[in-house]
Enzyme design. Structure first.
Site, PDB file in Angstrom:
ATOM      1  N   CYS A  86      -1.851   9.044   2.729  1.00  0.00           N
ATOM      2  CA  CYS A  86      -1.571   8.549   1.377  1.00  0.00           C
ATOM      3  C   CYS A  86      -2.699   8.847   0.412  1.00  0.00           C
ATOM      4  CB  CYS A  86      -1.286   7.049   1.417  1.00  0.00           C
ATOM      5  SG  CYS A  86      -2.644   6.066   2.092  1.00  0.00           S
TER       6      CYS A  86
ATOM      7  N   GLU B 292       0.879  -1.163   0.000  1.00  0.00           N
ATOM      8  CA  GLU B 292       0.000   0.000   0.000  1.00  0.00           C
ATOM      9  C   GLU B 292       0.914   1.209   0.000  1.00  0.00           C
ATOM     10  OE1 GLU B 292      -1.657   3.073   0.531  1.00  0.00           O
ATOM     11  OE2 GLU B 292      -2.077   2.561   2.615  1.00  0.00           O
TER      12      GLU B 292
END
Length: 492
Positions: A294, A260
């Site tokens: 993110c 990720e």
């Protein structure tokens, strides 16, 4: 529900291996400080490769017994863990504020999201399903079982340290795996040691969770290359993720990997959007946790017809955001995580100003607190729009029309999250499905992570999916087993 009064955890600055607290054996030490006040929170010897070996060995020993533990017992322990988190919510929130620079708003959100995650995963031990297949061989029975992977190595980041550690740790353990967790050094407590205390208080067996706090330069490659783990779950930057992927799939011991990674999430405002709603969302989506997420709104792409109104509304809203002490309930902008992060952001601001970009909001840094900055009419290839900034900087990019907006949204190497604003549902759905990203939200911010929805990215934003049955597939393996009565007719 009555919340019991519990004494705060006493953090001794030790590693958590095989259910015991032990000193790290590296020659290096961790100096863990509050990014707002500079106060030292913890000093501890870091883990060595020998400590890492011990942690993996403990996990390997514990895993088979844990896998064989009855689902009801696993669920009972996970529910107890949820109760411990609920009882210690204020302690957890305070640590998130002190260690990661989280505002109280963000820290409360993260603690609650973690609690919801644990509750959702508590049912997971009962959700493992196999299949019976039709066999091509007469008299044969053919089965597919879902089995635990074994030992899972988890590397977690500093921005949502509690939640992003637990997002891998909890489903892995719920599904019968044992875990070795390596948190980011900037958030060794909230990303690792605090979690170990929570598991210890909940009564999980020794070795099911192990936490090693070590320098990436000393134990990082060894963590991934080690023989024991069959799966590495990494959350962090794309550059580091590439190296993790290379080691995990190209080394002596090939293993599964979930990555990720970074993002450059666009929020697109079409010409029929509710401009006030879109402007509000853009500010929240960018400046939550100082933009250190993110899936944060990294750039806003606005149709030229509504750009002037949108830019004015964003600038007005940003001018009212409270900046400063993250512990105050109404603070929106607290400190960035460390000096290196601040230096990189200041360089980007200097470059933007040097390029003559129109600045709509800004201010001088005080310590590690950087006021929110907004730049308008930013070219799509300028670094503020083309790269992940990971800070309180918001570029506004003008699109000529819907097709141009879509092309801008899909430009670049990332594909994590995205958002589009329009009052036409059919238009929004059609536009959203053309975006190359793992997630797209219509009339909402790009920041969302729900425990039953697939979380993950495309392109350089990563591999794999978290949450719900998607996590069930990631953290187990398919095992084909057949049974044949009597003998076969073999050709020789």
């Amino acid at each position: 529900m009555t919340i019991l009064q519990t004494a705060p955890y006493s953090l001794s600055g030790r590693q958590y291996i095989n259910g015991a607290w032990t000193s790290g054996h590296s020659q290096r030490t961790l100096d863990n400080r509050d990014p707002f006040t500079g106060e030292q929170l913890l000093a501890m010897p870091l883990a060595s490769v020998d400590d890492l070996n011990d942690a993996y060995a403990a996990a390997q020993r514990a895993q088979q017994d844990w896998a064989a533990t009855a689902p009801a017992q696993k669920t009972e322990l996970l529910n107890k863990l949820a109760r411990v988190i609920e009882q210690r919510a204020e302690e957890i929130t305070t640590w998130l504020i002190k260690e990661s620079g989280s505002t109280r708003i963000k820290a409360g959100f993260e603690c609650n999201a973690t609690l919801n995650l644990v509750r959702e995963c508590a049912a997971m031990p009962f959700q493992v399903e196999g299949r019976i297949l039709t066999s091509h061989k007469p008299g044969e029975q053919s089965f597919v079982f879902r089995e635990p992977l074994g030992v899972v190595g988890v590397v977690s980041p500093w921005n949502f340290p509690l939640y992003l550690s637990m997002r891998s740790v909890i489903p892995a353990i719920a599904l019968g795996n044992a875990v070795v967790l390596k948190p980011a050094s900037d958030t060794a407590v909230t990303g690792g040691l605090l979690i170990a205390h929570l598991f210890e208080e909940a009564g999980f067996p020794a070795g099911v969770l192990n936490v090693v706090v070590g320098a990436g330069s000393e134990i990082g490659d060894a963590f991934v290359a080690h023989q024991v783990p069959s799966f590495i779950s990494f959350t962090g930057s794309t550059d580091v993720g590439r190296n993790v992927g290379r080691i995990a799939t190209g080394g002596q011991y090939i293993k599964r990997v979930a990555l990720e990674l970074g993002g450059n999430s666009p929020l697109i405002v079409l010409d029929d959007a509710d401009i006030e709603v879109a402007a509000h969302a853009a500010v929240v989506g960018r400046f939550l946790h100082q933009g250190q997420i993110c899936m944060s709104v990294n750039r806003v792409i606005v149709d030229r017809k509504v750009y002037p109104q949108f830019a004015a509304l964003v600038a007005e809203r940003v001018s009212k955001l409270k900046v400063g002490d993250p512990n105050l309930a109404d603070t929106v902008i607290g400190p960035v995580i460390n000096q290196a992060q601040l230096d990189g952001l200041l360089r980007k601001i200097d470059n933007a100003q040097g390029a003559g970009l129109k600045q709509l909001a800004g201010g001088q840094a005080a310590g590690l607190v950087l006021p929110p900055h907004v730049f308008g009419d930013v070219p799509a290839d300028q670094e503020l729009a083309a790269e992940e900034t990971f800070g309180p900087l918001l570029p506004l990019v003008v699109a000529q029309d819907e097709q141009h907006a879509l092309a801008l949204a899909n430009a670049g190497d990332y594909g994590l999250s995205s958002a589009v604003f329009t009052q036409d549902m059919a238009r929004g759905l059609a536009f959203a499905r053309k975006i190359v990203a793992g997630m797209t939200h219509i009339n909402d911010i790009t920041v969302d992570d729900q425990p039953n929805a697939p979380f993950g990215g495309e392109k350089n934003s990563g591999l794999g999916r978290f949450n719900g049955h998607y996590a069930l597939d990631e953290f187990t393996r398919a095992h084909w087993v057949t049974w044949q009565a009597g003998g076969h007719h073999y050709p020789f």
